[in-house]
Each structure stands twice: as C-alpha cells, then as structure tokens.
Enzyme design. Structure first.
Site, PDB file in Angstrom:
ATOM      1  N   LYS A 186      53.290  20.269  62.319  1.00 42.40           N
ATOM      2  CA  LYS A 186      52.341  21.380  62.318  1.00 42.40           C
ATOM      3  C   LYS A 186      51.200  20.994  63.273  1.00 42.40           C
ATOM      4  O   LYS A 186      50.324  20.210  62.931  1.00 42.40           O
ATOM      5  CB  LYS A 186      51.791  21.643  60.910  1.00 42.40           C
ATOM      6  CG  LYS A 186      50.787  22.820  60.863  1.00 42.40           C
ATOM      7  CD  LYS A 186      49.375  22.278  60.794  1.00 42.40           C
ATOM      8  CE  LYS A 186      48.313  23.354  60.814  1.00 42.40           C
ATOM      9  NZ  LYS A 186      48.079  23.997  62.115  1.00 42.40           N
ATOM     10  N   GLY A 222      40.876  15.609  56.097  1.00 41.62           N
ATOM     11  CA  GLY A 222      41.696  14.439  55.788  1.00 41.62           C
ATOM     12  C   GLY A 222      41.637  14.060  54.316  1.00 41.62           C
ATOM     13  O   GLY A 222      42.661  13.707  53.710  1.00 41.62           O
ATOM     14  N   GLU A 227      43.972   9.517  59.846  1.00 45.03           N
ATOM     15  CA  GLU A 227      43.086   9.041  60.902  1.00 45.03           C
ATOM     16  C   GLU A 227      42.061  10.140  61.137  1.00 45.03           C
ATOM     17  O   GLU A 227      42.420  11.271  61.474  1.00 45.03           O
ATOM     18  CB  GLU A 227      43.862   8.721  62.176  1.00 45.03           C
ATOM     19  CG  GLU A 227      44.733   7.476  62.055  1.00 45.03           C
ATOM     20  CD  GLU A 227      43.967   6.218  61.670  1.00 45.03           C
ATOM     21  OE1 GLU A 227      42.752   6.141  61.966  1.00 45.03           O
ATOM     22  OE2 GLU A 227      44.571   5.338  61.052  1.00 45.03           O
ATOM     23  N   CYS A 231      38.054  11.303  68.948  1.00 43.75           N
ATOM     24  CA  CYS A 231      37.559  10.606  67.755  1.00 43.75           C
ATOM     25  C   CYS A 231      36.991   9.243  68.114  1.00 43.75           C
ATOM     26  O   CYS A 231      36.176   8.693  67.382  1.00 43.75           O
ATOM     27  CB  CYS A 231      38.669  10.473  66.708  1.00 43.75           C
ATOM     28  SG  CYS A 231      40.145   9.619  67.288  1.00 43.75           S
ATOM     29  N   GLU A 285      29.504  13.270  63.241  1.00 42.69           N
ATOM     30  CA  GLU A 285      30.372  13.389  64.407  1.00 42.69           C
ATOM     31  C   GLU A 285      30.158  14.748  65.062  1.00 42.69           C
ATOM     32  O   GLU A 285      30.344  15.780  64.426  1.00 42.69           O
ATOM     33  CB  GLU A 285      31.838  13.212  64.012  1.00 42.69           C
ATOM     34  CG  GLU A 285      32.782  13.228  65.193  1.00 42.69           C
ATOM     35  CD  GLU A 285      34.226  12.994  64.791  1.00 42.69           C
ATOM     36  OE1 GLU A 285      34.942  12.295  65.523  1.00 42.69           O
ATOM     37  OE2 GLU A 285      34.638  13.517  63.740  1.00 42.69           O
TER      38      GLU A 285
END
Length: 487
Positions: free
Chosen positions: A180, A238, A255, A289, A389
């Site tokens: 996906k 996540g 991750e 990332c 982030e």
C-alpha cells in the site's frame, strides 16, 4: 490488462492481474510543480480489495516459500534489470508526481536497482548455524522460515527506494507481499510493480492496492491474514500501526520521524560543513526522515559558518525538478506546503529570527507548491521548530558553548534517527559516537546519507527499535527455527 487503462487510470495489481478497485473510485495524482497537471488517476480501493490481495498472497505463499532461495533471488535479478531499463521513465514519473529533482529521482531509482541485486544475492547466503548439542548422537542447528504475508505501507518521499528495500528482502526470504503506497505517488508505485510483473513472478507473490491509509492501510493492519507489517511514515501513524498489529499478535516494524542534528565544531572544515548541511537539510525540499533540521554550531565559529551558509543558500534555485537549472523542487502537495508555512510562522511567533527565505514563491509559471528555503537563528532548544519534525526546507541555527553542550542539545529530542558532526578532533568524534542517541551517526558527512548494505533504523520515538536494510532485514522478515535431530 496493463498497468494503465484508458485516460491514465492506473490500476491495482492483485493475483497477477491489473484490476480496477471494487468500488471503481479513483483519485487524481497532481504534479506539485504544476498544480493544473494531472499525472494520472489511482484507485481509491475498499477493504474488499485488500481482502482479495491478502487472499492471493496467502495462496501464493504456499509454493513461493518452498522455492529455493537462490531461485527467488533469480527473480529479483530480473526485476533489477527491468527497473534499470525503465529508469529514465520511472525517475521522470517520480519527479512529476512528488517533486524531487530529476537527478535525485534518477539516483533513487538506481538505488532501487542496487537494492534488488543486493537482496537477490542474499538467496545464496546462509540462513542458520550449527549448535553443539549436549547429546553426542544428535545434530542441532537453526534455520529461518518466512513470516508469510507481509503488509508493506510506504510514504511518498522515496517512492522507489523505500518500497523496494522492504519488498526485496521480504520476497527473497520467502514471504509474499501486499503493498500500500502513499496516494501521492500511486503512479510511481504502479510502474515499479509493473517491473515485478514483467519479471514473471508467480501470481499473488506481490500485490498492489492503492487508496487512503484510513481505509486500505487500516484493513492491512486489522487483517488476520497479514502476518507482518512494515511501515515507514510519521510517528503518530506509526504508533497506530504498532498498536493495531500488537492487538492481534502480528509482527511489526516501524520507521518514523526524525529531528536530526548536525554539530559543527570550532575545528571543523566549515566549507564542508556548509555543503553537507545544505545537502542534508534542503535536498528533496527537506522531505526526508533523515534530513538535517537542527544546526548546532560552536559559538567561536558561529558567525563565520552562518555567513557561509547564507551565501551558499542564496545561490540555490527553486522550481520544476525536471529543469536542468533547478536545485530544489516543490513541496509534495498543498497540505505539506501549508504545514511548512505554519511551522515558519510558529518559529517567528516564538521569537526566533528568520534570517533567510521562508516565503511562498508565487511568480513561477506554471504554479506549484514552491517555497523558499528558510533559515532561523536565535532558536532555543525548547521551541517548536527545534522539537517537531517539519519535513520541509527549514534549518534552525543554535549556538553551543562547546562540544559537550552541543551534544546535550543534540540529544534533547524525542527522536533519535540520524545525526552528524563535523570536526577534526578524534576525541570529539569518539564523544559523539558514544554519546549521540541516534541509530545512525556520521562523521564529517551529512545526516541524510544511508547505505543499502548497512542496518538502518532509529532510537527513541524514531522507530520500533528494529532495523531495515543489509543483513539486518532478515531479523524482521523471518523467524528462527531450531532443529534437533536424534540419530
């Protein structure tokens, strides 16, 4: 039916066939460098499409896992050759679909080729060890067995490399896959999967289902037929993936985010540090990332470093990544474009000084999600722009008294993915290596670099503490079976 139907409709790939979603809904994939251009239409699948893909993968696993691993590796060699033959087309599609410059897209696609060949060769490597038994008339050894069906959920920022570095080890170790991808890069994903199709993989070994994470991703998480889930994306999503997998006992690998620092010591090669900071922080429009986000500089060289950095950034060109003279492309979509702007506003409101850029670029033709690289100073470690982030081209400059102070601030984060230091002092290097709380530490090199043959993963909230790539990949995609044979 091919990957592409009429009017640029890209299809799901289930059980060796290109098929429309069961609800026949589609979503536009828009060029972020030209928001009036539709790259294609990708399927907006339903849970039943996931069910079909998992069923096909489950059935295919019966024969795929019994195939010799060298034979499975041979298929990956074929996929690598086909991907290499189509490198130019796939790279251009990536640039048009998510915005990174064409040289970056070509480099990423070439990396996908290298990853496939690396894991193809894994088919010839050992899978266990002989262990001395206490019984002299017995033999004891370990082997590895595949998990079964792997759900692969991937982001838009590396639409070739990340899916391949998950799919390739999954397949060579005997698993089957349901992929996906992110909606933003559904066209690129379809073209990658087409390479697997052309290589002649058995039906059901790899399957592609596109659609929103809340529908397709959630069904993969909840499906009892999915034995393992590997995810790359935000830490918020996540954690939901991990919780869902844990609730039904599936293996999972996460991750997630990063807030990656670079430390510039007083004895550093400042020109090298400037180039690496810019490359690590602003390439791919900062949408990595592992991108450099916090730039922690010893006070003795802060002013000199700052002037060199600003001078170099002023030379960068922003625009359509297909153009030869463009260094940085657009944000991937309107949502990300607005998110970056909101963080720049937060930095200003918190009292940081915007030294350079940070404004939307509206004078380009055609219209796209372009924004100037932004550089802040007077940034405190507790500010939002120093903690969250941003996933955009924003650098936060922070002064440090010395290396010890710099390391303390570098570790002041809930993330721990990557970090780098620029210094010529061996003692500073060792202090950084030993003291930096990150899964990837680099010396005199940018934070965003990672090699395919080396383990990759983060600490703290950046990962589930597992590792991807290299030989470490087998730890997730297989289980150890201990065998005891009595003569």
């Amino acid at each position: 039916m091919s990957v592409l139907s009429e009017t640029k409709h890209y299809l799901n790939y289930i059980n060796g066939e290109w098929v429309e979603s069961s609800n026949q809904k589609v979503n536009q994939s828009i060029n972020p460098a030209n928001i009036h251009e539709v790259i294609g239409y990708v399927q907006q699948s339903s849970p039943s499409d996931v069910d079909s893909a998992v069923s096909a993968a489950k059935e295919a696993s019966k024969s795929w896992k019994t195939m010799s691993s060298p034979a499975r590796g041979d298929f990956l060699y074929k996929v690598a050759d086909i991907l290499e033959e189509n490198l130019e087309d796939i790279a251009k599609t990536m640039t048009r679909e998510m915005g990174k410059t064409l040289p970056e897209a070509k480099g990423e696609t070439a990396r996908g080729v290298a990853i496939l060949r690396y894991y193809a060769s894994e088919g010839m490597r050992k899978v266990g060890d002989v262990i001395p038994p206490t019984d002299k008339d017995a033999l004891m050894f370990t082997t590895r067995v595949p998990l079964g069906v792997i759900g692969v959920i991937t982001p838009w920022n590396f639409p070739v490399a990340i899916p391949i570095w998950k799919i390739a080890p999954a397949l060579v170790y005997g698993n089957t896959v349901v992929l996906k991808p992110a909606d933003e890069t559904g066209v690129t994903a379809a073209k990658v999967v087409e390479c697997f199709h052309k290589a002649g993989l058995p039906k059901g070994v790899i399957n592609l289902v596109t659609g929103p994470g809340s529908v397709v991703g959630q069904r993969i998480i909840d499906h009892e037929g999915v034995d393992g889930i590997t995810f790359t994306g935000s830490d918020q999503i996540g954690k939901l993936v991990g919780q869902g997998a844990l609730a039904r006992g599936a293996k999972y690998q996460l991750e997630m985010g990063g807030k990656n620092p670079v430390i510039v010591a007083a004895d550093a090669d400042l020109d090298l540090a400037v180039e690496a900071t810019i490359s690590g922080g602003l390439r791919s429009t900062g949408q990595k990332c592992t991108a450099t986000s916090r730039v922690i500089v010893e006070e003795r060289v802060y002013d000199v470093f700052k002037e060199k950095l600003l001078s170099r950034i002023s030379e960068l060109t922003v625009g359509d990544g297909l153009k030869d003279d463009v260094w940085m492309g657009p944000c991937v979509n309107e949502k990300q474009f607005k998110s970056v702007q909101s963080y720049i506003e937060k930095g200003i409101n918190e009292g940081a000084t915007l030294l350079y850029g940070g404004k939307p670029i509206k004078n380009l033709d055609p219209e796209g999600y372009f924004i100037e690289p932004a550089v802040f100073e007077d940034v405190r470690p507790d500010m939002v722009i120093a903690q969250e982030e941003i996933f955009g081209p924003v650098l936060a400059l922070i002064k440090a008294d010395d290396i010890e102070h710099a390391l303390e601030m570098a570790n002041d984060s809930r993330f721990g993915l990557s970090a780098s230091i620029f210094t010529t002092n061996i003692g500073s290097m060792l202090s950084f290596i030993n003291g930096m709380e990150a899964g990837l530490v680099r010396i005199n090199a940018e934070s965003a670099g990672v090699e395919l043959q080396a383990p990759f993963g983060g600490m703290k909230q950046s990962s589930s503490h597992s590792r991807e790539q290299g030989e470490a990949a087998k730890e997730f995609y297989t289980s150890i079976k201990t065998v005891f044979v009595k003569a």
